[in-house]
Write an enzyme that holds these catalytic residues in place. Sequence first.
Site, PDB file in Angstrom:
ATOM      1  N   ARG A  19       8.012 -48.888  -9.221  1.00  9.68           N
ATOM      2  CA  ARG A  19       6.947 -48.922  -8.207  1.00  9.68           C
ATOM      3  C   ARG A  19       5.747 -48.085  -8.631  1.00  9.68           C
ATOM      4  NH1 ARG A  19       9.445 -46.731  -3.055  1.00  9.68           N
ATOM      5  NH2 ARG A  19      10.466 -45.459  -4.616  1.00  9.68           N
ATOM      6  N   ASN A  37      10.574 -51.024  -2.379  1.00 15.27           N
ATOM      7  CA  ASN A  37      11.961 -51.365  -2.685  1.00 15.27           C
ATOM      8  C   ASN A  37      12.534 -52.182  -1.540  1.00 15.27           C
ATOM      9  OD1 ASN A  37      12.127 -50.035  -5.148  1.00 15.27           O
ATOM     10  ND2 ASN A  37      12.930 -48.153  -4.270  1.00 15.27           N
TER      11      ASN A  37
END
Length: 92
Positions: A19, A37
């Site tokens: 990320r 996520n």
Amino acid sequence: MQKAVQLDVFGRVQGVGFRWTTKLVADRLGITGTVSNQPDGSVKIIAMGPDAILEQFIGAVKASPTPSGRVDRVVQTPLQDVSACHKFSVVG
């Protein structure tokens, strides 16, 4: 032309900095949106930007922006009604 897509990214994409490195790539290219996520182990990206730049971003995501990650599959869905974002954020 501005475009928006949702990318569902599968592979080794959680717990490897995926990320945060995705955010670095987005910031460098001027892409706005979010990355998060998901409970199934995937990562969801909402990305907005000019068509050509967005294609560069998608290519970088498919290649895995983090060396310790691995992208096995990316499901790309065009989006129509998306609220404008002014930055790219890591959420969830």
